[in-house]
Design a protein around this motif. Structure first.
Motif, mmCIF file in Angstrom:
data_model
loop_
_atom_site.group_PDB
_atom_site.id
_atom_site.type_symbol
_atom_site.label_atom_id
_atom_site.label_comp_id
_atom_site.label_asym_id
_atom_site.label_seq_id
_atom_site.Cartn_x
_atom_site.Cartn_y
_atom_site.Cartn_z
ATOM 1 N N TYR A 73 0.808 -1.226 0.000
ATOM 2 C CA TYR A 73 0.000 0.000 0.000
ATOM 3 C C TYR A 73 0.840 1.275 0.000
ATOM 4 N N LEU A 115 -7.100 1.845 -0.604
ATOM 5 C CA LEU A 115 -8.256 0.959 -0.450
ATOM 6 C C LEU A 115 -9.387 1.375 -1.399
ATOM 7 N N THR A 125 -10.342 -8.198 -1.217
ATOM 8 C CA THR A 125 -9.395 -8.738 -0.229
ATOM 9 C C THR A 125 -7.990 -8.681 -0.809
ATOM 10 N N SER A 144 -9.332 0.113 6.771
ATOM 11 C CA SER A 144 -9.995 -1.127 6.333
ATOM 12 C C SER A 144 -11.156 -1.500 7.257
ATOM 13 N N THR A 149 -13.640 -4.197 5.037
ATOM 14 C CA THR A 149 -13.024 -5.092 4.054
ATOM 15 C C THR A 149 -12.195 -6.161 4.758
ATOM 16 N N MET A 151 -8.976 -7.799 4.998
ATOM 17 C CA MET A 151 -7.614 -7.491 4.560
ATOM 18 C C MET A 151 -6.603 -8.182 5.469
ATOM 19 N N GLN A 190 -10.065 -8.164 9.953
ATOM 20 C CA GLN A 190 -8.637 -7.907 9.717
ATOM 21 C C GLN A 190 -7.782 -9.106 10.172
#
Ligand code: GUN
Ligand code: ZN
Length: 429
Positions: A73, A115, A125, A144, A149, A151, A190
């Motif tokens: 990221y 994201l 994902t 997240s 989401t 992740m 997460q």
């Protein structure tokens, strides 16, 4: 209970060679629990759920959310950096950018952009690298968590061969990693991955510590890089002369296993494949990155021992967030080696195949009842060229193939996470 449904062409996979396709399909989801209630032929299911609110999509294809098994990221600002192969690219572009992530505001801004970009591309994902800074991972998971989401992320462990500002110590890397595992692994959606960057940037003591963390925290992932570039491999051989191969370095420190994902693996020998196979370790194939950094052509077919191969963007070595574009390049890499990547296999890999590689196929990857309702609505007429090409497609195979060759974020109409719409191309304009 708040049931709702989407209706249109629908494809998912029950297993690798078991696609399930409905020309007029219905996906029923529960917005409260965020899960799939039912999936099948619309006519039959509408009898069972007569009062349900239905959104109809034309010229579209509904599929499970796409999965990316290797991406950085902090490298949104490194993408498209000119002229270097791996080691110089890291030193000249990547490390100077990652230094900025000591500032939590920089990290939060990048995580939000990143994201959003994933969701815009239909990816729900990903297995994600942070930077060496603990705060980079907190920033990522905080964003997240808000999006809900699923992740997986980890703080990079690196204590040599990098700028001082990017080096941790054995002790701090263990303390920070354990603190992040305790805070985030299994917290909502997460999950945590122990993240030694690669053999070059960790001392033997730090690799021992990474192996210990993995042994001490069952269910946690391990992600790293392996055999990407020939100069990298030569350097690893210099640093670890007593080890048989680059993979053997990780093996020696107890880093192989079913939840260990090794990015690239462009240059492995037969014995490496055998160890990957014996330990259930996973490969992450990164086509756009391998081409962009001139790393080499990954061999998807004819492996000496079967090893599960997932597929990934590797942004910012990779050049696109789009898994469709990633498969476009994967297809060409196979072509150069005389093998054919079929569209059904490509769409399997992006969904259930990658879910399996991440041991998440009990939760995501297809539309079986009870799974988490992450899905993408592809716009088959996302561009004028796509619309024209799709209008003459005579089979599902042709439709899928032209989608993966011509499609990118413009081919994503909507993305849903846990039965909630989180991205809409139309509403973004
Ligand atoms: N090897 C070690 N770090 C990196 C990275 O950030 N990107 C890629 N592609 N390879 C790496
Ligand atoms: Zn990478």
């Amino acid at each position: 209970m708040k049931y709702q449904a989407v209706r249109g062409r629908l494809l998912h996979f029950i297993a690798q060679d078991k696609p399930e396709y409905f020309n007029d399909g219905l996906l029923v989801t529960d917005a409260d629990s965020g899960t799939v209630v039912a999936c099948g032929e619309a006519a039959a299911l509408l009898d069972q759920y007569p009062d349900i609110s239905v959104t109809q999509y034309d010229n579209a294809l509904i599929m499970p959310g796409l999965i990316d098994t290797h991406i950085h990221y902090p490298q949104v600002d490194v993408i498209a950096s000119y002229g270097e192969q791996l080691l110089d690219w890291l030193n000249n572009y990547t490390f100077p950018t990652e230094v900025n992530f000591a500032d939590p505001a920089v990290a939060t801004d990048a995580a939000e952009f990143f994201l959003n970009e994933l969701l815009k591309n239909g990816t729900t994902t990903a297995l994600v690298f942070g930077t060496v800074h603990k705060g980079s991972v907190d920033a990522f998971f905080n964003v997240s968590e808000k999006l809900n989401t699923r992740m997986i992320c980890g703080k990079v462990m690196m204590n040599r061969h990098a700028p001082q500002a990017l080096c941790d110590s054995v002790e701090s890397s263990v303390a920070d990693t354990q603190e992040l595992i305790d805070r985030w692994h299994g917290n909502g959606r997460q999950l945590y991955a122990i993240t030694p960057r690669f053999a070059i940037t960790s001392t033997e003591e730090q690799l021992v510590a990474a192996g210990q963390l993995l042994a001490d925290n069952p269910g946690v992932y391990m992600q790293t890089h392996l055999a990407e570039n020939l100069d990298e491999i030569a350097f690893v051989r210099e640093l670890f002369p007593q080890r048989k191969s680059y993979l053997d370095v990780y093996d020696h420190y107890g880093l192989l296993g079913e939840r260990s994902v090794f990015a690239h693996c462009v240059h492995l020998d037969d014995e490496d494949y055998q160890r990957m196979n014996e330990t259930g370790s996973k490969i992450s194939f990164c086509p756009t990155s391998n081409l962009f950094l001139g790393s080499g052509l990954f061999k998807l077919d004819n492996q000496p021992y079967p090893v599960e191969v997932s597929v990934a963007t590797d942004v910012g070595g990779g050049t696109s967030f789009s898994m469709l574009q990633t498969m476009n390049e994967a297809y060409k890499i196979c072509q150069l080696q005389g093998s054919k990547l079929s569209p059904l296999r490509a769409f399997y890999m992006m969904t259930l195949g990658n879910a399996k590689a991440l041991s998440l196929d009990d939760k995501i990857g297809n539309f079986e009842a009870g799974k988490e309702a992450d899905f993408v609505v592809f716009d088959l007429a996302g561009t004028d060229l796509m619309a024209r090409r799709q209008s003459i497609c005579k089979s599902l195979d042709e439709t899928l193939f032209s989608l993966m060759i011509l499609g990118d974020d413009r081919a994503v109409a909507e993305t849903w996470v846990a039965a909630n719409k989180v991205w809409s191309k139309e509403e973004s304009h």
